[in-house]
Motif scaffolding. Structure first.
Motif, PDB file in Angstrom:
ATOM      1  N   PHE A 133       0.839  -1.209   0.000  1.00  0.00           N
ATOM      2  CA  PHE A 133       0.000   0.000   0.000  1.00  0.00           C
ATOM      3  C   PHE A 133       0.870   1.254   0.000  1.00  0.00           C
ATOM      4  CE2 PHE A 133      -2.328   3.305   2.433  1.00  0.00           C
ATOM      5  CZ  PHE A 133      -3.408   3.476   1.587  1.00  0.00           C
ATOM      6  N   LEU A 134       1.904   1.280   0.839  1.00  0.00           N
ATOM      7  CA  LEU A 134       2.778   2.445   0.921  1.00  0.00           C
ATOM      8  C   LEU A 134       3.520   2.676  -0.396  1.00  0.00           C
ATOM      9  CD1 LEU A 134       4.294   1.993   4.507  1.00  0.00           C
ATOM     10  CD2 LEU A 134       2.493   3.564   3.806  1.00  0.00           C
ATOM     11  N   GLU A 135       3.930   1.599  -1.042  1.00  0.00           N
ATOM     12  CA  GLU A 135       4.675   1.729  -2.298  1.00  0.00           C
ATOM     13  C   GLU A 135       3.812   2.283  -3.422  1.00  0.00           C
ATOM     14  OE1 GLU A 135       6.092  -2.235  -2.808  1.00  0.00           O
ATOM     15  OE2 GLU A 135       7.946  -1.898  -1.639  1.00  0.00           O
ATOM     16  N   GLU A 136       2.499   2.109  -3.300  1.00  0.00           N
ATOM     17  CA  GLU A 136       1.595   2.568  -4.356  1.00  0.00           C
ATOM     18  C   GLU A 136       1.037   3.969  -4.092  1.00  0.00           C
ATOM     19  OE1 GLU A 136      -1.297  -0.542  -4.526  1.00  0.00           O
ATOM     20  OE2 GLU A 136       0.072  -1.984  -5.463  1.00  0.00           O
ATOM     21  N   LEU A 137       1.488   4.638  -3.020  1.00  0.00           N
ATOM     22  CA  LEU A 137       1.001   5.973  -2.721  1.00  0.00           C
ATOM     23  C   LEU A 137       1.453   6.960  -3.788  1.00  0.00           C
ATOM     24  CD1 LEU A 137       1.621   6.244   1.142  1.00  0.00           C
ATOM     25  CD2 LEU A 137      -0.507   5.681  -0.040  1.00  0.00           C
ATOM     26  N   SER A 138       0.618   7.973  -4.004  1.00  0.00           N
ATOM     27  CA  SER A 138       0.911   8.978  -5.028  1.00  0.00           C
ATOM     28  C   SER A 138       1.716  10.146  -4.472  1.00  0.00           C
ATOM     29  CB  SER A 138      -0.401   9.502  -5.629  1.00  0.00           C
ATOM     30  OG  SER A 138      -1.218  10.045  -4.594  1.00  0.00           O
ATOM     31  N   ILE A 139       2.275   9.976  -3.278  1.00  0.00           N
ATOM     32  CA  ILE A 139       3.084  11.027  -2.652  1.00  0.00           C
ATOM     33  C   ILE A 139       4.427  10.420  -2.238  1.00  0.00           C
ATOM     34  CG2 ILE A 139       1.100  12.316  -1.763  1.00  0.00           C
ATOM     35  CD1 ILE A 139       1.975  10.972   1.021  1.00  0.00           C
ATOM     36  N   PRO A 140       5.466  11.248  -2.054  1.00  0.00           N
ATOM     37  CA  PRO A 140       6.743  10.721  -1.546  1.00  0.00           C
ATOM     38  C   PRO A 140       6.573  10.205  -0.120  1.00  0.00           C
ATOM     39  CG  PRO A 140       6.994  12.968  -2.407  1.00  0.00           C
ATOM     40  CD  PRO A 140       5.529  12.691  -2.340  1.00  0.00           C
ATOM     41  N   LEU A 141       7.238   9.109   0.207  1.00  0.00           N
ATOM     42  CA  LEU A 141       7.100   8.498   1.525  1.00  0.00           C
ATOM     43  C   LEU A 141       7.587   9.427   2.636  1.00  0.00           C
ATOM     44  CD1 LEU A 141       5.932   5.869   2.519  1.00  0.00           C
ATOM     45  CD2 LEU A 141       8.224   4.887   2.539  1.00  0.00           C
ATOM     46  N   ASP A 142       8.510  10.359   2.296  1.00  0.00           N
ATOM     47  CA  ASP A 142       9.013  11.251   3.347  1.00  0.00           C
ATOM     48  C   ASP A 142       7.984  12.295   3.765  1.00  0.00           C
ATOM     49  OD1 ASP A 142       9.064  13.033   1.236  1.00  0.00           O
ATOM     50  OD2 ASP A 142      11.245  13.219   1.164  1.00  0.00           O
TER      51      ASP A 142
END
Length: 397
Positions: A133-142
């Motif tokens: 789920f986190l890898e598919e986010l449309s925003i930078p993880l930071d």
């Protein structure tokens, strides 16, 4: 906001002032520096210094100008929270499904996903699902401030240990520690119903209320308590475990029939699996084929005039209504919010609960169905991060 007098070290005073200023901006929607100083009684110099920092950090933004004072002069610049300055991820781990949601600082759900819960829920499998789920986010993880996770059982908030979650077969699991090691992000772990209550108070049926009870009925039965605006967890982190409530005095001596190991009396009488089990037991006595596989099937049969379904749902509803009436008598809330899978059949359950509460309690709080539905826990996970994480974003709620 009233007069705010703070004491302590300069660092502590600055942190508290920053939080007060952010809360003031959030509550007003947009406001000028002068307006903030007037609302909070924090000096104009301090307000201006903190506003400059928040602007540089991107937490707030300028949104135009307001009206000038009656004496004329320059029009004041209006300030507002930048809802896209940061994001929080809420994860609601339920007995039958896991819901994950990415929320911005304003509570907007930007991305969401629901997947079935594999039982028993292996921790590595769960981590892989969250990572995907986190890898598919449309925003930078930071830009993710942290993760707020709800587990269906007793959780110890201060160190994030899931003491007991029978439906997942988790016991004494150090979930916070293991997730922080794996994801390298701040993680906050809470009981799933407590998260649902936080979510409804942030964005749903409990908004702007300070005394709220949230009751969820699905695989189990739980209760989240917001008392005087704060989440009440109890001495042993087990407040609101109303699934263990006895709603039949005779059960004190004779009951020994949990729907699952570790489940209590009320959820073994009125939870979804309990309704299905009781229906099958009654049909088995008549030798009728058992084609109903979910609690929803039993409610559908009730609507179609099935007398056995009517018996089972009537009994389960009375137990549930009595439990809710007992909790209202204890805590005198402004509003009771009902959520969880079983309240997909609110047309049947709500009239029984309202009638019972009117009959049994002197208090008559408003009784509402959850506005956020299946997203309440995940949204509440985001709210938990914003409330608890010691960062520049603490205070935007």
């Amino acid at each position: 906001m009233g007069n705010h007098t703070v004491s302590g070290t300069p660092h502590e005073m600055k942190r508290l002032n920053k939080r007060i200023i952010l809360q003031t901006i959030r509550s007003k929607g947009k406001i000028s520096r002068v307006g903030i100083s007037r609302e909070t009684t924090i000096s104009r110099t301090t307000v201006s210094q903190i506003i400059d920092e928040l602007l540089a950090e991107g937490v707030i933004r300028e949104v135009g100008v307001g009206d000038s004072s009656g004496q004329g002069g320059r029009k004041p610049i209006q300030l507002a929270i930048d809802d896209h300055a940061g994001y929080v991820v809420g994860i609601d781990v339920g007995g039958s499904s896991i819901t994950m949601a990415l929320c911005n600082l304003g509570g907007e759900v930007c991305q969401k996903q629901t997947i079935p819960t594999r039982k028993p829920l292996e921790i590595l499998r769960f981590f892989l699902d969250v990572r995907r789920f986190l890898e598919e986010l449309s925003i930078p993880l930071d830009k993710v401030v942290g993760l707020g996770v709800g587990a269906p059982g007793i959780t110890r908030f201060h160190d994030g240990v899931v003491i007991s979650a029978p439906s997942l077969e988790w016991e004494n699991l150090p979930l916070k520690e293991r997730m922080e090691d794996y994801f390298q992000l701040p993680v906050y772990v809470e009981n799933d119903v407590n998260l649902a209550a936080l979510g409804e108070c942030w964005l749903g049926a409990g908004r702007e209320k300070r005394h709220v009870i949230m009751v969820t009925v699905g695989t189990g039965i739980g209760c989240g308590l917001i008392l005087n605006g704060e989440l009440y967890r109890g001495a042993n982190w087990a407040s609101g475990e109303i699934g263990y409530m006895l709603t039949d005095a005779d059960a004190v001596e004779r009951w020994n029939d949990p729907i699952y190991a570790g489940f209590g009396f009320l959820e073994s009488k009125a939870g979804g699996p309990a309704i299905l089990r009781e229906y099958h037991r009654r049909l088995d006595l008549t030798g009728t084929a058992m084609d109903k596989q979910t609690a929803k099937d039993i409610f559908d049969a009730f609507r179609e005039g099935d007398p056995k379904a009517a018996e089972v749902i009537g009994e389960a509803s009375r137990h549930l209504a009595a439990g809710i009436a007992n909790v209202i008598s204890l805590f005198d809330p402004e509003v009771v919010i009902l959520g969880g899978g079983l309240f997909g059949s609110a047309d049947i359950l709500l009239p029984i609960i309202e009638r019972t509460v009117r009959k049994l309690t002197p208090m008559q709080p408003e009784i509402r169905i959850s506005q956020l539905g299946d997203l309440a826990g995940a949204v509440g996970g985001g709210a938990l991060v914003l409330k608890e994480h010691d960062s520049v974003f603490q205070g935007v709620l």
